[in-house]
Design a protein around this motif. Structure first.
Motif, PDB file in Angstrom:
ATOM      1  N   TYR A 298     -35.654  25.746 -15.618  1.00  0.00           N
ATOM      2  CA  TYR A 298     -37.013  25.265 -15.331  1.00  0.00           C
ATOM      3  C   TYR A 298     -37.243  23.878 -15.942  1.00  0.00           C
ATOM      4  CZ  TYR A 298     -42.104  24.882 -15.597  1.00  0.00           C
ATOM      5  OH  TYR A 298     -43.393  24.440 -15.500  1.00  0.00           O
ATOM      6  N   SER A 299     -36.823  23.723 -17.166  1.00  0.00           N
ATOM      7  CA  SER A 299     -37.060  22.465 -17.876  1.00  0.00           C
ATOM      8  C   SER A 299     -35.772  21.653 -17.949  1.00  0.00           C
ATOM      9  CB  SER A 299     -37.578  22.747 -19.289  1.00  0.00           C
ATOM     10  OG  SER A 299     -37.658  21.564 -20.043  1.00  0.00           O
ATOM     11  N   ARG A 300     -35.750  20.566 -17.205  1.00  0.00           N
ATOM     12  CA  ARG A 300     -34.553  19.727 -17.197  1.00  0.00           C
ATOM     13  C   ARG A 300     -34.337  19.058 -18.558  1.00  0.00           C
ATOM     14  NH1 ARG A 300     -31.264  18.052 -13.287  1.00  0.00           N
ATOM     15  NH2 ARG A 300     -32.557  19.141 -11.771  1.00  0.00           N
ATOM     16  N   VAL A 301     -35.416  18.744 -19.255  1.00  0.00           N
ATOM     17  CA  VAL A 301     -35.268  18.094 -20.558  1.00  0.00           C
ATOM     18  C   VAL A 301     -34.597  19.037 -21.551  1.00  0.00           C
ATOM     19  CG1 VAL A 301     -37.531  18.793 -21.457  1.00  0.00           C
ATOM     20  CG2 VAL A 301     -36.444  16.734 -22.324  1.00  0.00           C
TER      21      VAL A 301
ATOM     22  N   PRO B 255     -42.184   7.274 -24.242  1.00  0.00           N
ATOM     23  CA  PRO B 255     -41.809   6.676 -22.946  1.00  0.00           C
ATOM     24  C   PRO B 255     -42.066   7.604 -21.759  1.00  0.00           C
ATOM     25  CG  PRO B 255     -40.155   6.158 -24.600  1.00  0.00           C
ATOM     26  CD  PRO B 255     -41.084   7.153 -25.235  1.00  0.00           C
ATOM     27  N   PRO B 256     -41.600   8.869 -21.784  1.00  0.00           N
ATOM     28  CA  PRO B 256     -41.940   9.729 -20.640  1.00  0.00           C
ATOM     29  C   PRO B 256     -43.427  10.027 -20.559  1.00  0.00           C
ATOM     30  CG  PRO B 256     -40.847  11.006 -22.369  1.00  0.00           C
ATOM     31  CD  PRO B 256     -40.720   9.565 -22.748  1.00  0.00           C
ATOM     32  N   GLY B 257     -44.131   9.972 -21.706  1.00  0.00           N
ATOM     33  CA  GLY B 257     -45.577  10.167 -21.666  1.00  0.00           C
ATOM     34  C   GLY B 257     -46.274   9.024 -20.950  1.00  0.00           C
ATOM     35  N   LEU B 258     -45.848   7.786 -21.240  1.00  0.00           N
ATOM     36  CA  LEU B 258     -46.425   6.629 -20.567  1.00  0.00           C
ATOM     37  C   LEU B 258     -46.220   6.711 -19.062  1.00  0.00           C
ATOM     38  CD1 LEU B 258     -45.247   3.776 -22.997  1.00  0.00           C
ATOM     39  CD2 LEU B 258     -47.531   4.779 -22.848  1.00  0.00           C
ATOM     40  N   ILE B 259     -45.040   7.185 -18.675  1.00  0.00           N
ATOM     41  CA  ILE B 259     -44.719   7.299 -17.245  1.00  0.00           C
ATOM     42  C   ILE B 259     -45.495   8.448 -16.599  1.00  0.00           C
ATOM     43  CG2 ILE B 259     -42.865   8.002 -15.680  1.00  0.00           C
ATOM     44  CD1 ILE B 259     -40.953   6.310 -17.287  1.00  0.00           C
TER      45      ILE B 259
ATOM     46  N   TRP C 258     -35.255   5.109 -20.069  1.00  0.00           N
ATOM     47  CA  TRP C 258     -35.746   5.022 -21.439  1.00  0.00           C
ATOM     48  C   TRP C 258     -34.793   5.792 -22.342  1.00  0.00           C
ATOM     49  CZ3 TRP C 258     -38.193   8.338 -17.936  1.00  0.00           C
ATOM     50  CH2 TRP C 258     -38.189   9.688 -18.257  1.00  0.00           C
ATOM     51  N   LYS C 259     -34.962   5.578 -23.651  1.00  0.00           N
ATOM     52  CA  LYS C 259     -34.138   6.295 -24.626  1.00  0.00           C
ATOM     53  C   LYS C 259     -34.861   7.569 -25.045  1.00  0.00           C
ATOM     54  CE  LYS C 259     -30.911   3.156 -24.767  1.00  0.00           C
ATOM     55  NZ  LYS C 259     -30.670   2.363 -25.969  1.00  0.00           N
ATOM     56  N   LEU C 260     -34.424   8.175 -26.131  1.00  0.00           N
ATOM     57  CA  LEU C 260     -35.033   9.415 -26.591  1.00  0.00           C
ATOM     58  C   LEU C 260     -36.475   9.206 -27.039  1.00  0.00           C
ATOM     59  CD1 LEU C 260     -32.261  11.180 -28.708  1.00  0.00           C
ATOM     60  CD2 LEU C 260     -33.239  11.957 -26.567  1.00  0.00           C
TER      61      LEU C 260
ATOM     62  N   GLN D 157     -37.828  13.038 -15.575  1.00  0.00           N
ATOM     63  CA  GLN D 157     -36.729  13.448 -16.448  1.00  0.00           C
ATOM     64  C   GLN D 157     -35.426  13.566 -15.664  1.00  0.00           C
ATOM     65  OE1 GLN D 157     -36.352  13.668 -19.574  1.00  0.00           O
ATOM     66  NE2 GLN D 157     -38.385  13.816 -20.479  1.00  0.00           N
ATOM     67  N   LYS D 158     -35.505  14.019 -14.439  1.00  0.00           N
ATOM     68  CA  LYS D 158     -34.313  14.115 -13.600  1.00  0.00           C
ATOM     69  C   LYS D 158     -33.733  12.731 -13.317  1.00  0.00           C
ATOM     70  CE  LYS D 158     -32.690  15.923  -9.157  1.00  0.00           C
ATOM     71  NZ  LYS D 158     -33.080  16.647  -7.911  1.00  0.00           N
ATOM     72  N   LEU D 159     -34.607  11.740 -13.079  1.00  0.00           N
ATOM     73  CA  LEU D 159     -34.140  10.377 -12.822  1.00  0.00           C
ATOM     74  C   LEU D 159     -33.517   9.735 -14.060  1.00  0.00           C
ATOM     75  CD1 LEU D 159     -37.120   8.997 -10.683  1.00  0.00           C
ATOM     76  CD2 LEU D 159     -34.814   9.550  -9.873  1.00  0.00           C
ATOM     77  N   ASN D 160     -33.865  10.247 -15.226  1.00  0.00           N
ATOM     78  CA  ASN D 160     -33.404   9.629 -16.472  1.00  0.00           C
ATOM     79  C   ASN D 160     -32.232  10.390 -17.109  1.00  0.00           C
ATOM     80  OD1 ASN D 160     -33.787   7.522 -18.475  1.00  0.00           O
ATOM     81  ND2 ASN D 160     -34.512   9.121 -19.863  1.00  0.00           N
ATOM     82  N   GLU D 161     -31.508  11.149 -16.338  1.00  0.00           N
ATOM     83  CA  GLU D 161     -30.383  11.906 -16.898  1.00  0.00           C
ATOM     84  C   GLU D 161     -29.332  10.988 -17.517  1.00  0.00           C
ATOM     85  OE1 GLU D 161     -28.899  14.474 -13.862  1.00  0.00           O
ATOM     86  OE2 GLU D 161     -30.176  16.144 -14.495  1.00  0.00           O
ATOM     87  N   ASP D 162     -29.184   9.794 -16.967  1.00  0.00           N
ATOM     88  CA  ASP D 162     -28.189   8.855 -17.505  1.00  0.00           C
ATOM     89  C   ASP D 162     -28.794   7.914 -18.556  1.00  0.00           C
ATOM     90  OD1 ASP D 162     -29.827   7.414 -15.867  1.00  0.00           O
ATOM     91  OD2 ASP D 162     -28.231   6.461 -14.706  1.00  0.00           O
TER      92      ASP D 162
END
Length: 586
Positions: free
Chosen positions: A351-354, A508-512, A502-504, A493-498
């Motif tokens: 369920y959670s990719r992160v 950053p994911p909150g801003l997005i 953004w970094k850890l 989060q799926k787009l940021n797998e690589d």
């Protein structure tokens, strides 16, 4: 006139070398020459306009002032360090010891004497602890002399000079002010000065002395750079090291918890946990002491404590200790709930990719295996919190609390100073997240956190958009569900797998995720910087509803800023038995 300018440029370069300037090193620029050519230059200047004595007077005044105020370049360094300290966890690159531009030095050569001549009082004004400053300058001068070829030609002189240096260093010790100096300090310093006078008579090549000074400057810059790197490393190490007392506390609490009967392990008022008419707080932490301060400060400043409900989620190791703390230290009439994140069976990697990413070997290697070629060199990412799901649980509030409509999220490094129930009455105009913006400084904008070299980021976001802060946020869970915010979070989060976007971290994911879905709160609701910035305004602190110790210098660590620690420690009872047993003191 040209030779005169050449001489002034040479002097300016020597003056610009901190802290061992030409004046500090005891080089007599009026008598220092470079063979016949140096004599000819001086004679030409003298013949041209009789200005040697005048320029030498200017030089003496400038270098004398430099010796008093600790060096022109040193002042520049102090200002640069002060500016660096005001930035949010961003390291300053390059050396903080900078050679003052020749233009500036030449300007000082012309302007400063005029000021001294027109101000008789300032000319004779003595700076505090002048003796200590002068002794340190004499030691620098002596070290310069030891490196000069003409001095080393006489083997007896270097031995004598080293002996005098040792004697002066011994009497100086760790003294930082004149009153710290022993009675025999003057005697030893005079002996060193006499030895230096002999060396001055031997050395007459100005260019060699300047080269030596520049070599010392380069060495000092290298040492400073190494020390800065070491400081960053040690600060990061101290920030993630658990103090002995905080290691002892959960062990003692857990032992006590498992000695209770099952009925004694339950909290009162469970019916309030799903009542949307009350004031609900979400707090996710594995730090018992920090969580206690957040809850205590909120309740003690609340007008109606019985209307406040705290939903605490921790990990498996701290579940029993966290429950025991609040069972033995109930926060007045407020309601407490403590949950174990491992019991959220719905929160799995399918369920959670992160969650899947945080547990992957590639993620661990990238951030925690420094010897790997593809690892990240930024030390701040070597903090275990970046791989903790507790850090990302804030993106699942509607799933955890399906019956609630509005919640305030609090980090465990905040202190609540006022009643904050007014947050629930704010009309957020259809926005999901209420937060204080942080774009008062340029490095708090989107380009500070996101990779704008990636076309996906460039296409969707403005690099100059205002950032905002996590730590004290009000979330409209009704709008969250309606706009399906969690699905947006998962897609990014799926787009940021690589790790290309953004970094850890969670900001950053909150801003997005909350892009164009954030309502700006008044700055007085949330004042940040107490964990890294000693210059936070006392006026801002006075009017703040919530203060945030974001940064490495947490108030429960020894590296915490002393001037802000009392705001935090006042909400702990250090006479509490568990704290006394673990030797936890203010």
């Amino acid at each position: 006139m040209a030779p005169r300018l050449l001489l002034l440029a040479l002097v300016a370069a020597a003056v610009a070398v901190p802290p061992a300037s030409a004046a500090v090193a005891g080089i007599d620029l009026k008598n220092c020459h470079q063979g016949r050519r140096g004599n000819r230059v001086l004679s030409e200047v003298t013949a041209g306009d009789g200005a040697v004595s005048k320029d030498a007077g200017l030089i003496d005044q400038v270098t004398r002032r430099q010796g008093q105020d600790g060096g022109l370049a040193r002042g520049s360094t102090d200002q640069q360090d002060k500016d660096t300290g005001s930035r949010q966890q961003s390291s300053s690159e390059g050396s903080s010891l900078e050679i003052i531009p020749k233009q500036t030095s030449a300007k000082l050569l012309v302007e400063n004497p005029q000021k001294e001549n027109t101000d008789g009082k300032s000319k004779h004004m003595a700076l505090p602890d002048t003796r200590v400053r002068n002794i340190k300058d004499q030691l620098i001068k002596a070290k310069v002399y030891l490196g000069l070829g003409a001095i080393r030609a006489n083997p007896q002189y270097p031995r004598d000079l080293r002996q005098r240096i040792r004697e002066v260093q011994k009497v100086l010790g760790d003294a930082s002010k004149d009153s710290d100096l022993p009675k025999n300090a003057n005697e030893k310093v005079k002996a060193l000065e006499q030895t230096l006078i002999k060396g001055k008579q031997t050395q007459d090549d100005c260019s060699v002395a300047v080269k030596k000074l520049r070599a010392m400057l380069h060495s000092a810059e290298e040492q400073l750079h190494a020390q800065k790197k070491q400081t960053v490393f040690l600060t990061q190490l101290a920030a993630k090291t658990l103090p002995k007392g905080l290691h002892c506390l959960p062990l003692r609490l857990a032992n006590e918890y498992f000695s209770l009967e099952p009925g004694q392990q339950q909290f009162p008022n469970p019916e309030k946990l799903a009542n949307p008419k009350l004031y609900h707080y979400a707090l996710f932490s594995d730090n018992i002491l920090a969580t206690a301060v957040v809850v205590n400060s909120t309740v003690l400043n609340a007008k109606n404590p019985s209307h406040h409900v705290f939903h605490i989620v921790t990990d498996r190791l701290n579940y029993a200790p966290m429950r025991m703390w609040f069972l033995s230290n109930p926060p007045k009439k407020a309601t407490i709930e403590v949950q174990n994140i491992d019991e959220f069976t719905w929160l799995n990697d399918s369920y959670s990719r992160v969650l899947k990413q945080l547990g992957s070997q590639s993620m661990i290697d990238y951030y925690f295996r420094a010897q790997r070629a593809n690892s990240d060199s930024n030390l701040k990412y070597r903090n275990p919190k970046y791989l903790s799901m507790l850090n990302h649980l804030r993106f699942y509030l509607p799933e955890i609390y399906p019956k609630l409509d509005k919640m305030v999220f609090l980090d465990d490094d905040v202190v609540v100073k006022k009643d904050i129930t007014g947050l629930w009455s704010i009309d957020m105009k259809g926005k999901v997240n209420g937060a204080v913006e942080t774009c008062g400084e340029s490095f708090h904008r989107f380009d500070r956190y996101l990779n704008f070299s990636n076309p996906v980021i460039v296409k969707n976001f403005d690099p100059h958009a205002c950032g905002w802060a996590f730590g004290m946020n009000v979330f409209d869970l009704v709008e969250w569900r309606r706009q399906n915010i969690t699905k947006i979070y998962h897609s990014w989060q799926k787009l940021n797998e690589d790790r290309s976007l953004w970094k850890l971290g969670t900001l950053p994911p909150g801003l997005i995720t909350f892009w164009n879905k954030t309502f700006p709160l008044d700055r007085s609701w949330h004042v940040l910087g107490l964990g890294y910035n000693p210059h936070v305004s006392s006026r801002n602190l006075e009017h703040a509803a919530v203060i945030h110790y974001n940064g490495n210098m947490k108030p429960w660590l020894e590296i915490g800023l002393p001037k802000f620690r009392s705001y935090w420690s006042k909400y702990l009872d250090y006479d509490q038995p568990f704290l006394r047993e673990c030797n936890i003191n203010p």
